[in-house]
Design a protein around this motif. Sequence first.
Motif, PDB file in Angstrom:
ATOM      1  N   LEU A  16      13.956   4.497  -3.888  1.00  0.00           N
ATOM      2  CA  LEU A  16      12.995   5.350  -4.594  1.00  0.00           C
ATOM      3  C   LEU A  16      12.312   4.592  -5.727  1.00  0.00           C
ATOM      4  O   LEU A  16      11.147   4.847  -6.046  1.00  0.00           O
ATOM      5  CB  LEU A  16      13.701   6.593  -5.129  1.00  0.00           C
ATOM      6  N   TYR A  17      13.041   3.653  -6.348  1.00  0.00           N
ATOM      7  CA  TYR A  17      12.418   2.848  -7.395  1.00  0.00           C
ATOM      8  C   TYR A  17      11.330   1.942  -6.803  1.00  0.00           C
ATOM      9  O   TYR A  17      10.253   1.795  -7.384  1.00  0.00           O
ATOM     10  CB  TYR A  17      13.478   2.012  -8.102  1.00  0.00           C
ATOM     11  N   ILE A  18      11.628   1.340  -5.655  1.00  0.00           N
ATOM     12  CA  ILE A  18      10.637   0.466  -5.032  1.00  0.00           C
ATOM     13  C   ILE A  18       9.411   1.264  -4.593  1.00  0.00           C
ATOM     14  O   ILE A  18       8.265   0.806  -4.695  1.00  0.00           O
ATOM     15  CB  ILE A  18      11.271  -0.282  -3.843  1.00  0.00           C
ATOM     16  N   LEU A  19       9.624   2.501  -4.102  1.00  0.00           N
ATOM     17  CA  LEU A  19       8.526   3.340  -3.607  1.00  0.00           C
ATOM     18  C   LEU A  19       7.962   4.259  -4.682  1.00  0.00           C
ATOM     19  O   LEU A  19       7.239   5.208  -4.356  1.00  0.00           O
ATOM     20  CB  LEU A  19       9.029   4.178  -2.421  1.00  0.00           C
ATOM     21  N   ARG A  20       8.257   4.000  -5.953  1.00  0.00           N
ATOM     22  CA  ARG A  20       7.828   4.908  -7.023  1.00  0.00           C
ATOM     23  C   ARG A  20       6.304   5.012  -7.095  1.00  0.00           C
ATOM     24  O   ARG A  20       5.578   4.124  -6.657  1.00  0.00           O
ATOM     25  CB  ARG A  20       8.399   4.432  -8.355  1.00  0.00           C
ATOM     26  N   HIS A  21       5.843   6.062  -7.712  1.00  0.00           N
ATOM     27  CA  HIS A  21       4.415   6.362  -7.816  1.00  0.00           C
ATOM     28  C   HIS A  21       3.718   5.328  -8.704  1.00  0.00           C
ATOM     29  O   HIS A  21       4.332   4.788  -9.647  1.00  0.00           O
ATOM     30  CB  HIS A  21       4.224   7.775  -8.385  1.00  0.00           C
ATOM     31  N   ILE A  52      10.727   9.986   3.730  1.00  0.00           N
ATOM     32  CA  ILE A  52      11.622  10.785   4.578  1.00  0.00           C
ATOM     33  C   ILE A  52      12.427   9.885   5.514  1.00  0.00           C
ATOM     34  O   ILE A  52      13.652  10.046   5.662  1.00  0.00           O
ATOM     35  CB  ILE A  52      10.800  11.817   5.369  1.00  0.00           C
ATOM     36  N   LEU A  53      11.745   8.926   6.144  1.00  0.00           N
ATOM     37  CA  LEU A  53      12.444   8.004   7.045  1.00  0.00           C
ATOM     38  C   LEU A  53      13.484   7.197   6.286  1.00  0.00           C
ATOM     39  O   LEU A  53      14.603   6.984   6.773  1.00  0.00           O
ATOM     40  CB  LEU A  53      11.437   7.075   7.723  1.00  0.00           C
ATOM     41  N   PHE A  54      13.150   6.780   5.073  1.00  0.00           N
ATOM     42  CA  PHE A  54      14.088   5.991   4.266  1.00  0.00           C
ATOM     43  C   PHE A  54      15.336   6.805   3.934  1.00  0.00           C
ATOM     44  O   PHE A  54      16.470   6.314   4.062  1.00  0.00           O
ATOM     45  CB  PHE A  54      13.394   5.520   2.993  1.00  0.00           C
ATOM     46  N   LEU A  55      15.152   8.045   3.530  1.00  0.00           N
ATOM     47  CA  LEU A  55      16.300   8.875   3.182  1.00  0.00           C
ATOM     48  C   LEU A  55      17.185   9.148   4.395  1.00  0.00           C
ATOM     49  O   LEU A  55      18.414   9.151   4.299  1.00  0.00           O
ATOM     50  CB  LEU A  55      15.815  10.196   2.568  1.00  0.00           C
ATOM     51  N   ASP A  81       0.831  -1.204   0.000  1.00  0.00           N
ATOM     52  CA  ASP A  81       0.000   0.000   0.000  1.00  0.00           C
ATOM     53  C   ASP A  81       0.868   1.258   0.000  1.00  0.00           C
ATOM     54  O   ASP A  81       0.520   2.267  -0.638  1.00  0.00           O
ATOM     55  CB  ASP A  81      -0.925   0.001   1.209  1.00  0.00           C
ATOM     56  N   ILE A  82       1.988   1.198   0.697  1.00  0.00           N
ATOM     57  CA  ILE A  82       2.903   2.340   0.695  1.00  0.00           C
ATOM     58  C   ILE A  82       3.455   2.568  -0.709  1.00  0.00           C
ATOM     59  O   ILE A  82       3.505   3.698  -1.214  1.00  0.00           O
ATOM     60  CB  ILE A  82       4.056   2.113   1.697  1.00  0.00           C
ATOM     61  N   CYS A  83       3.867   1.465  -1.360  1.00  0.00           N
ATOM     62  CA  CYS A  83       4.445   1.591  -2.695  1.00  0.00           C
ATOM     63  C   CYS A  83       3.431   2.100  -3.715  1.00  0.00           C
ATOM     64  O   CYS A  83       3.801   2.787  -4.671  1.00  0.00           O
ATOM     65  CB  CYS A  83       5.014   0.245  -3.148  1.00  0.00           C
ATOM     66  N   TYR A  84       2.151   1.765  -3.538  1.00  0.00           N
ATOM     67  CA  TYR A  84       1.119   2.193  -4.475  1.00  0.00           C
ATOM     68  C   TYR A  84       0.411   3.471  -4.024  1.00  0.00           C
ATOM     69  O   TYR A  84      -0.641   3.811  -4.544  1.00  0.00           O
ATOM     70  CB  TYR A  84       0.103   1.064  -4.679  1.00  0.00           C
ATOM     71  N   TRP A  85       0.971   4.146  -3.021  1.00  0.00           N
ATOM     72  CA  TRP A  85       0.506   5.468  -2.600  1.00  0.00           C
ATOM     73  C   TRP A  85      -0.977   5.449  -2.225  1.00  0.00           C
ATOM     74  O   TRP A  85      -1.731   6.371  -2.555  1.00  0.00           O
ATOM     75  CB  TRP A  85       0.755   6.499  -3.709  1.00  0.00           C
ATOM     76  N   LYS A  86      -1.399   4.391  -1.507  1.00  0.00           N
ATOM     77  CA  LYS A  86      -2.786   4.363  -1.054  1.00  0.00           C
ATOM     78  C   LYS A  86      -3.053   5.470  -0.048  1.00  0.00           C
ATOM     79  O   LYS A  86      -4.138   6.015   0.024  1.00  0.00           O
ATOM     80  CB  LYS A  86      -3.094   2.985  -0.434  1.00  0.00           C
ATOM     81  N   ASN A  87      -2.047   5.784   0.771  1.00  0.00           N
ATOM     82  CA  ASN A  87      -2.136   6.910   1.701  1.00  0.00           C
ATOM     83  C   ASN A  87      -0.928   7.801   1.433  1.00  0.00           C
ATOM     84  O   ASN A  87       0.174   7.535   1.922  1.00  0.00           O
ATOM     85  CB  ASN A  87      -2.147   6.419   3.147  1.00  0.00           C
ATOM     86  N   PRO A  88      -1.073   8.862   0.642  1.00  0.00           N
ATOM     87  CA  PRO A  88       0.094   9.668   0.247  1.00  0.00           C
ATOM     88  C   PRO A  88       0.877  10.235   1.420  1.00  0.00           C
ATOM     89  O   PRO A  88       2.103  10.310   1.367  1.00  0.00           O
ATOM     90  CB  PRO A  88      -0.536  10.785  -0.602  1.00  0.00           C
ATOM     91  N   VAL A  89       0.183  10.640   2.499  1.00  0.00           N
ATOM     92  CA  VAL A  89       0.892  11.210   3.644  1.00  0.00           C
ATOM     93  C   VAL A  89       1.829  10.184   4.262  1.00  0.00           C
ATOM     94  O   VAL A  89       3.009  10.459   4.535  1.00  0.00           O
ATOM     95  CB  VAL A  89      -0.107  11.741   4.684  1.00  0.00           C
ATOM     96  N   THR A  90       1.314   8.968   4.480  1.00  0.00           N
ATOM     97  CA  THR A  90       2.146   7.901   5.053  1.00  0.00           C
ATOM     98  C   THR A  90       3.308   7.567   4.126  1.00  0.00           C
ATOM     99  O   THR A  90       4.441   7.344   4.574  1.00  0.00           O
ATOM    100  CB  THR A  90       1.293   6.654   5.319  1.00  0.00           C
ATOM    101  N   THR A  91       3.060   7.541   2.830  1.00  0.00           N
ATOM    102  CA  THR A  91       4.128   7.223   1.883  1.00  0.00           C
ATOM    103  C   THR A  91       5.223   8.281   1.914  1.00  0.00           C
ATOM    104  O   THR A  91       6.422   7.961   1.863  1.00  0.00           O
ATOM    105  CB  THR A  91       3.543   7.101   0.473  1.00  0.00           C
ATOM    106  N   LEU A  92       4.833   9.541   2.008  1.00  0.00           N
ATOM    107  CA  LEU A  92       5.838  10.602   2.089  1.00  0.00           C
ATOM    108  C   LEU A  92       6.661  10.483   3.364  1.00  0.00           C
ATOM    109  O   LEU A  92       7.885  10.688   3.356  1.00  0.00           O
ATOM    110  CB  LEU A  92       5.147  11.963   2.019  1.00  0.00           C
TER     111      LEU A  92
END
Length: 936
Positions: A905-910, A768-771, A753-764
């Motif tokens: 970033l590739y794994i978490l892409r839009h 940030i945590l990943f970076l 769900d994070i990777c597919y941006w089901k909740n954009p706030v959580t994905t962002l």
Amino acid sequence: MVRTLFVEVGSAHNLMPKNGHGSASPYCILDFDGQRRKTKVKNNDLNPVWNERFDFPVSDPSEMAMEALDVHVYSERRNGNKDNFLGRVRIHGSSFVKRGEEAIVSYALEKRHLFSHVKGELRLKIWYSDDQNAAAKPKEGKKEQIPSATVMFPGKKDNQYKKEENKEDNKMNSTTVVPASEYSLRDTAPRLAFVSGEKASSYNLVETMKYLFVRVVKARALAAKNVTGSSDPYVKLKVGEGKAAQTRTIPRSLNPEWNQVFAFSKEKVQGPTLEITVWDEDKTSKDGFLGALIFELTEIPTRVPPDSPLAPTWYRLEEKKGESHVKGEIMLAVWWGTQADETFPEAWQSETGGFVHTRSKVYLSPKLWYLRVNVIEAQDLIPADKNRFPEVSVKAQLGIQMQKTKVAANRSTSPFWNEDLLFVAAEPFEEVLVLAVEDRVGPSKEELLGNVRIVLNSVERRVDSKLVTSRWYNVEKHGDRPFRGRIHLRVCFDGGYHVIDESSNHISDVRPTARQLWKQSLGVLELGVLSGKNFIPMKTRDGRGTTDAYCVAKYGHKWVRTRTIIDSFSPKWNEQYTWEVYDPCTVITIAVFDNQHLQNNVVEKAGGVKDLRIGKVRIRLSTLESDRVYTNAYPLLVLQPSGVKKMGEIELAVRFSCKSFMNMMQIYFRPPLPKMHYLHPLGVTQLDKLRNYAIVIVSMRLSRSEPPLRQEAVQYMLDIDSHMWSMRRSKVNYFRLLGVMSGPIAVAKWFNDICYWKNPVTTLLVHILFLILVWYPELILPTLFLYMFLIGVWHYRFRPRSPSSMDAKLSQAEHVEPDELDEEFDTVPTSKSPEIIKFRYEKLRLVASRVQAVAGDLASQGERLSALLSWRDPRATAIFITFCLLAAIILYVTPFKVVAILLGLYILRHPRLRNRLPSVPMNFFRRTPSLADRIL
């Protein structure tokens, strides 16, 4: 012949937004054989449903396979600009099916060019017909016929596979549906003798029960009633209108001594007086009256331990109305007390009826040892036929246990084996170890060369892995005992092991056999067996249903058995027992039985009578908080051939007291079993066989006690049938495995769900945590452990407040199939007809095929992984090693942080940058070869 192609456009799913408002207005254009059709426009809908049908006349049916159907999906734009492209599907004519074979197919939308942003899928149904009236509704496919054996482990979605013709039979055979709350644990609030802050006593976890105690000691100078100038006196005791109790008869004595104690429950006292009468037993006529005493219950004193016992007193016997010629005295002690009185366990009790098989008792399991027999070699053996070399083996027997070595590799009169044989022996050692040296003279034919008898009391005991001294034993001929050679043996008792006599899933003791290796106890376990409720009738007596229930509890070597409460569906025991605890990660087992041996003649006439199971409870000590009293009512569940059944409830009070918190914590870092299990481990099959022997030995020893703890009770407590296969147990383990996998599956779903941006706030936030973690990799482990700490603290508020109990849902017993129960309760060997065995075999084949398929899939994945570098597929290996070379060069010249950021970033892409089809690495991996191609 006129052929028509029919296309039904069903729906689309998860289309790409195109109108700037996070939506689209899609429609479809269909092209075939120079003909074009268009669907309606669905405004602002990323999951449109059309359900529109179109027909295309085929100009040349022989060339239809060379044609193609193109379906383009567009999003309509209101401002007059060109409509947005959402994707396309091309279906070749060779895949068209004729009428009656059609089905809805989901097609992934394809890109028009490399830089198109396309996602989603389109559902179409396509068929053709050579009939002029083909526009009619197509025929429905036949329903799938399911074989008589059901599919493995049906869940909620798999109920469609059940046979319709068996629905009514299943309703008739299934048990009554019980609400889930009836199977759950209940908190109770009994009025315990324990009060917080008071000094602990021996009975502080049970309710106080008052009893009227009468100690009948002896009598003197009684009247003579027999012609021989003596009497056969006995004493009757009666409280009000209740049932009378009596002492044993002392034959031919005027000064008898009984020294018996009677306890009458206050709840069953009916009347204001206690009447004690002395009688002369006469087997030919009416018993003769010798005297009587009457006590007012309100005048009887109360004794509370640790007060000293009440001193017996002489009372003069008095006459009764209508009876005369009374003389003599009787010595008695009468007092009010509780079940904590030291005389209570051995007293005649009004609740138990005074039968010999109703008293409470404490039993100790015999100390079990592993007896290791190392058969090394033999010399100077004398075979019967001296013209051939003997094929010698050694057969060892200890009681019911028998093991045998292999035939010696060197065929001579001095064979060599060096094999270990392992047995279970119990103190005191009653059996003799017998070793028979045999010569194989033909197929399934062996000749005895001689034997050796070893008395176990002379065997050395060891507590570590150090070898004991070996000895030579003379092989003697059976009967006349001439010398027949000698055999080299190393025999010892292995005290460094723990002999397991119960299921490995709920062991109650893990100490080694040798007492020298025992550690100091960590605490005390106290169990209060309070009462039972709502028991069902277990047998019939005097034309009505009744239950005579008793409890058995087992922890470590100590077994306890409560008294049997006669004829009660809600018995009250209120008995308390204690155990020393050496390891908190152990389990105490409590079971309830119905006593079928209340009269001695029952045992004599029907020796096969067995006590019936009412239910069982297990409590793991590590789930208990220290010094806390748990009072709960546990459901008693029993699986019967008709299904799971609630037999009642048992109310228990449990307290685990810890002596040293630090010692308790250290236990969690030590190996669960003694170190010999790890230095010289035993095989799984060997351990299982030894465990079965240990259960048989323990049950046989405890059944010889008085009163006996019968084999059926011991075997039920130790789960002797836990190793038997059943479909229900297989389903239990299957769903347990699914439950274990539910956590990783939930994490994977969350990450998806994070990777597919089901909740954009959580994905962002994840970005940030990943970076941060990539830029500061030293924070990865601290963050991980801090996260687990916070999760554990959060779950603290949801921690269990009560001990666990038997779970009917977890046991797959609530909705178990009748045929599965019939199989589980079948005997070994089976007693069923060949037709039923055939049905079971076919069902087992279905289950085994699923297990076989899963095991094969797992093996294939491992084989594909190894095939990457094995050159079984030269092209695949060449591609892989080329990729490895390029990856090594890129990773060498590129900083690791850059690679990690790009990969993350590739794994978490839009989702706009994603393709629903499998990734390139996954496609490559699935195409690598496995060994499945070589299987016959």
